[in-house]
Design a protein around this motif. Structure first.
Motif, short mmCIF file in Angstrom:
data_model
loop_
_atom_site.label_atom_id
_atom_site.label_comp_id
_atom_site.label_asym_id
_atom_site.label_seq_id
_atom_site.Cartn_x
_atom_site.Cartn_y
_atom_site.Cartn_z
N GLU A 100 -56.89 8.13 35.16
CA GLU A 100 -57.49 9.66 35.10
C GLU A 100 -56.84 10.25 35.42
O GLU A 100 -56.52 9.91 36.44
N LYS A 101 -57.17 11.62 35.04
CA LYS A 101 -56.37 12.79 35.63
C LYS A 101 -57.98 13.80 35.27
O LYS A 101 -57.68 14.31 33.73
N GLU A 102 -58.03 14.76 35.82
CA GLU A 102 -59.05 15.99 35.21
C GLU A 102 -58.36 17.16 34.25
O GLU A 102 -57.12 17.16 34.69
N GLY A 103 -59.05 16.54 33.42
CA GLY A 103 -58.30 17.68 32.53
C GLY A 103 -57.40 16.58 31.54
O GLY A 103 -57.65 17.95 30.25
N PHE A 104 -57.90 15.81 31.12
CA PHE A 104 -57.27 14.25 30.24
C PHE A 104 -58.36 13.27 30.01
O PHE A 104 -59.15 12.90 30.55
N VAL A 105 -58.11 12.93 28.56
CA VAL A 105 -59.12 11.78 28.62
C VAL A 105 -58.72 10.48 29.01
O VAL A 105 -57.35 10.40 29.29
N PRO A 106 -59.84 9.89 29.45
CA PRO A 106 -58.89 8.58 30.49
C PRO A 106 -58.42 7.83 29.75
O PRO A 106 -58.28 7.65 28.21
N TYR A 107 -57.63 7.25 30.28
CA TYR A 107 -56.91 6.03 29.19
C TYR A 107 -56.62 4.67 29.87
O TYR A 107 -57.07 4.65 31.08
N SER A 108 -56.34 3.91 28.87
CA SER A 108 -57.20 2.94 29.49
C SER A 108 -56.04 1.31 28.24
O SER A 108 -55.96 2.04 27.13
N ARG A 159 -54.65 15.61 26.02
CA ARG A 159 -56.44 17.02 26.22
C ARG A 159 -57.10 16.58 25.44
O ARG A 159 -56.94 16.58 24.47
N PRO A 160 -58.34 16.64 25.76
CA PRO A 160 -59.60 16.68 24.86
C PRO A 160 -59.32 17.97 23.70
O PRO A 160 -59.53 18.72 23.87
N SER A 161 -59.89 17.42 22.56
CA SER A 161 -59.78 18.12 21.38
C SER A 161 -61.06 19.69 21.77
O SER A 161 -62.22 18.97 22.65
N PRO A 162 -61.03 20.58 21.30
CA PRO A 162 -61.35 22.06 21.78
C PRO A 162 -63.28 21.73 21.10
O PRO A 162 -62.88 21.22 19.92
N ALA A 163 -63.82 22.14 21.65
CA ALA A 163 -65.62 21.92 20.71
C ALA A 163 -65.38 22.42 19.68
O ALA A 163 -64.78 24.10 19.38
#
Length: 201
Positions: free
Chosen positions: A165-173, A192-196
């Motif tokens: 996990e890292k702020e500004g990124f989608v959590p990975y597992s 990175r999360p897709s823009p809304a």
């Protein structure tokens, strides 16, 4: 009368022979063994471990959630308990079971098999991601360094869940396999999360 004398002599002879025989060994009393299998590092009970008497393999049990087991009708004397459990080194432990009490308790410690996990975390452009939080099974945690790399040692052997996990990124597992006395290497790409998307009415 002549027949009676030889018969009496035969009885005396046989009595003398049997009198020289060694006495039969005493039967070992049977004891109920109650025990617990624990992790040698944490002291926590080990669930699902198989406990077997080496010389009486029909006497075995699987430990409960708290590591406890029960073996009835165990012969008193020196007995060898063989214990197997995933993620731990097999163990054979010799125990002297006393013949006096009807039950006996013991604790068997298992040494965990430990492995190491190392990895590298990048973003989608191939740049290293520093300061990302890396967690294994929600218990073991570290952070990536300036090169995006991390390392976690002394992990239990077996399947585990890796979370990055890292702020500004989608959590990975993902699920990883920790091998005995080996180094497992993983490569993680954080997105990175897709823009809304705006809704145009």
């Amino acid at each position: 009368m002549g027949r009676i004398v030889p018969f009496i002599l035969c009885i005396v002879f046989l009595s003398g022979c049997f009198g020289n025989l060694s006495p039969l060994p005493p039967v070992h009393p049977l004891v109920t063994v109650r025990g617990k299998v624990v992790d040698a590092v944490t002291g926590a009970g080990v669930e699902g471990a198989q406990v077997t008497l080496r010389d009486f393999p029909e006497r075995f049990d699987l430990t409960a959630s708290d590591g406890s087991f029960l073996l009835p009708r165990v012969p008193a004397g020196r007995q060898v308990f063989v214990v197997y459990s995933t993620g731990y080194a097999p163990k054979s432990e010799a125990v002297d079971i006393p013949s006096g009490p009807s039950s006996f308790s013991l604790t068997i410690e298992l040494a965990p098999l430990l492995g190491k996990l190392v990895g590298y975390v990048w973003d989608e452009e191939g740049n290293p991601v520093s300061g990302a939080t890396v967690t294994v099974d929600g218990t073991y945690t570290t952070t990536t360094d300036g090169s995006g790399s991390f390392a976690l040692s002394n992990l239990p052997v077996g399947k585990a869940v890796l979370v990055v996990e890292k702020e500004g990124f989608v959590p990975y597992s993902e699920e990883v396999e920790i091998a005995y006395l080996s180094i497992t290497v993983v490569q993680v790409t954080l997105a990175r999360p897709s823009p809304a998307k705006s809704i145009i009415e």
